[in-house]
Write a protein that holds these residues in place. Structure first.
Motif, PDB file in Angstrom:
ATOM      1  N   ARG A  50      28.111  43.945  33.437  1.00  0.00           N
ATOM      2  CA  ARG A  50      28.252  43.391  34.791  1.00  0.00           C
ATOM      3  C   ARG A  50      29.109  42.131  34.798  1.00  0.00           C
ATOM      4  O   ARG A  50      29.603  41.736  35.854  1.00  0.00           O
ATOM      5  CB  ARG A  50      26.865  43.085  35.385  1.00  0.00           C
ATOM      6  CG  ARG A  50      26.103  44.357  35.738  1.00  0.00           C
ATOM      7  CD  ARG A  50      24.715  44.080  36.293  1.00  0.00           C
ATOM      8  NE  ARG A  50      24.683  43.004  37.247  1.00  0.00           N
ATOM      9  CZ  ARG A  50      23.717  42.068  37.310  1.00  0.00           C
ATOM     10  NH1 ARG A  50      22.704  42.101  36.467  1.00  0.00           N
ATOM     11  NH2 ARG A  50      23.760  41.124  38.211  1.00  0.00           N
ATOM     12  N   GLU A  51      29.282  41.487  33.639  1.00  0.00           N
ATOM     13  CA  GLU A  51      30.111  40.283  33.566  1.00  0.00           C
ATOM     14  C   GLU A  51      31.578  40.714  33.449  1.00  0.00           C
ATOM     15  O   GLU A  51      31.952  41.414  32.515  1.00  0.00           O
ATOM     16  CB  GLU A  51      29.727  39.418  32.381  1.00  0.00           C
ATOM     17  CG  GLU A  51      30.526  38.119  32.358  1.00  0.00           C
ATOM     18  CD  GLU A  51      30.094  37.205  31.235  1.00  0.00           C
ATOM     19  OE1 GLU A  51      29.038  36.579  31.370  1.00  0.00           O
ATOM     20  OE2 GLU A  51      30.824  37.150  30.242  1.00  0.00           O
ATOM     21  N   ILE A  52      32.379  40.275  34.412  1.00  0.00           N
ATOM     22  CA  ILE A  52      33.786  40.671  34.509  1.00  0.00           C
ATOM     23  C   ILE A  52      34.670  39.440  34.323  1.00  0.00           C
ATOM     24  O   ILE A  52      34.430  38.393  34.937  1.00  0.00           O
ATOM     25  CB  ILE A  52      34.087  41.287  35.899  1.00  0.00           C
ATOM     26  CG1 ILE A  52      33.167  42.474  36.191  1.00  0.00           C
ATOM     27  CG2 ILE A  52      35.553  41.680  36.022  1.00  0.00           C
ATOM     28  CD1 ILE A  52      33.348  43.656  35.287  1.00  0.00           C
ATOM     29  N   ILE A  53      35.694  39.598  33.489  1.00  0.00           N
ATOM     30  CA  ILE A  53      36.703  38.552  33.340  1.00  0.00           C
ATOM     31  C   ILE A  53      38.030  39.119  33.841  1.00  0.00           C
ATOM     32  O   ILE A  53      38.355  40.282  33.590  1.00  0.00           O
ATOM     33  CB  ILE A  53      36.820  38.053  31.886  1.00  0.00           C
ATOM     34  CG1 ILE A  53      37.804  36.882  31.801  1.00  0.00           C
ATOM     35  CG2 ILE A  53      37.228  39.172  30.934  1.00  0.00           C
ATOM     36  CD1 ILE A  53      37.800  36.165  30.459  1.00  0.00           C
ATOM     37  N   THR A  54      38.736  38.313  34.597  1.00  0.00           N
ATOM     38  CA  THR A  54      40.064  38.674  35.081  1.00  0.00           C
ATOM     39  C   THR A  54      41.033  37.614  34.584  1.00  0.00           C
ATOM     40  O   THR A  54      40.793  36.416  34.783  1.00  0.00           O
ATOM     41  CB  THR A  54      40.095  38.737  36.625  1.00  0.00           C
ATOM     42  OG1 THR A  54      39.057  39.616  37.065  1.00  0.00           O
ATOM     43  CG2 THR A  54      41.433  39.246  37.123  1.00  0.00           C
ATOM     44  N   ILE A  55      42.088  38.072  33.925  1.00  0.00           N
ATOM     45  CA  ILE A  55      43.100  37.171  33.377  1.00  0.00           C
ATOM     46  C   ILE A  55      44.437  37.554  33.997  1.00  0.00           C
ATOM     47  O   ILE A  55      44.880  38.701  33.852  1.00  0.00           O
ATOM     48  CB  ILE A  55      43.171  37.285  31.844  1.00  0.00           C
ATOM     49  CG1 ILE A  55      41.800  36.993  31.243  1.00  0.00           C
ATOM     50  CG2 ILE A  55      44.260  36.368  31.287  1.00  0.00           C
ATOM     51  CD1 ILE A  55      41.679  37.395  29.795  1.00  0.00           C
ATOM     52  N   ALA A  56      45.062  36.627  34.696  1.00  0.00           N
ATOM     53  CA  ALA A  56      46.375  36.867  35.298  1.00  0.00           C
ATOM     54  C   ALA A  56      47.419  36.067  34.537  1.00  0.00           C
ATOM     55  O   ALA A  56      47.283  34.853  34.376  1.00  0.00           O
ATOM     56  CB  ALA A  56      46.367  36.450  36.770  1.00  0.00           C
TER      57      ALA A  56
END
Length: 112
Positions: A50-56
């Motif tokens: 459930r833990e989401i990381i988004t890297i742009a």
């Protein structure tokens, strides 16, 4: 001036929400060909899916002054995205932008 930044956001999906449901709301409803976010990576934690990381990855011929104009231009799109996902995910535990200092391929020897 070429600017290289990394924007990182970590958040947790609400109970009962799966990533595909979140992604449907997260995908922008409008795109800009000159968007400096050249690649966005989304991943879930191995310990807690459930833990989401988004890297742009943000690259281009942008100085700090043009980045502010870009952020203002994107604000309506980002506001609509926030409205679509606000009931699906908790508040970010990390939401920051970092300047890239180095990029290394650790499968090859590095010079000191």
């Amino acid at each position: 001036m070429t600017m290289r930044l990394v924007a990182v956001m970590v958040r947790k999906l609400n109970e009962g929400v799966d990533y595909e449901e979140f992604r449907k709301g997260w995908i922008p409803d409008e795109v800009f060909p000159d968007d400096p976010r050249t690649k966005v990576i989304s991943a879930s934690a191995l310990e807690d899916s459930r833990e989401i990381i988004t890297i742009a990855l943000i690259e281009g011929d942008h100085g700090p002054e043009s980045m502010q104009a870009w952020i203002e231009r994107m604000a309506p799109v980002e506001a609509r995205r926030f409205e679509r996902i606000k009931g699906l995910v908790g508040p970010p535990t990390l939401n920051a932008v970092y300047q890239v200092l180095a990029e290394d391929d650790l499968s090859k020897p590095l010079a000191g």
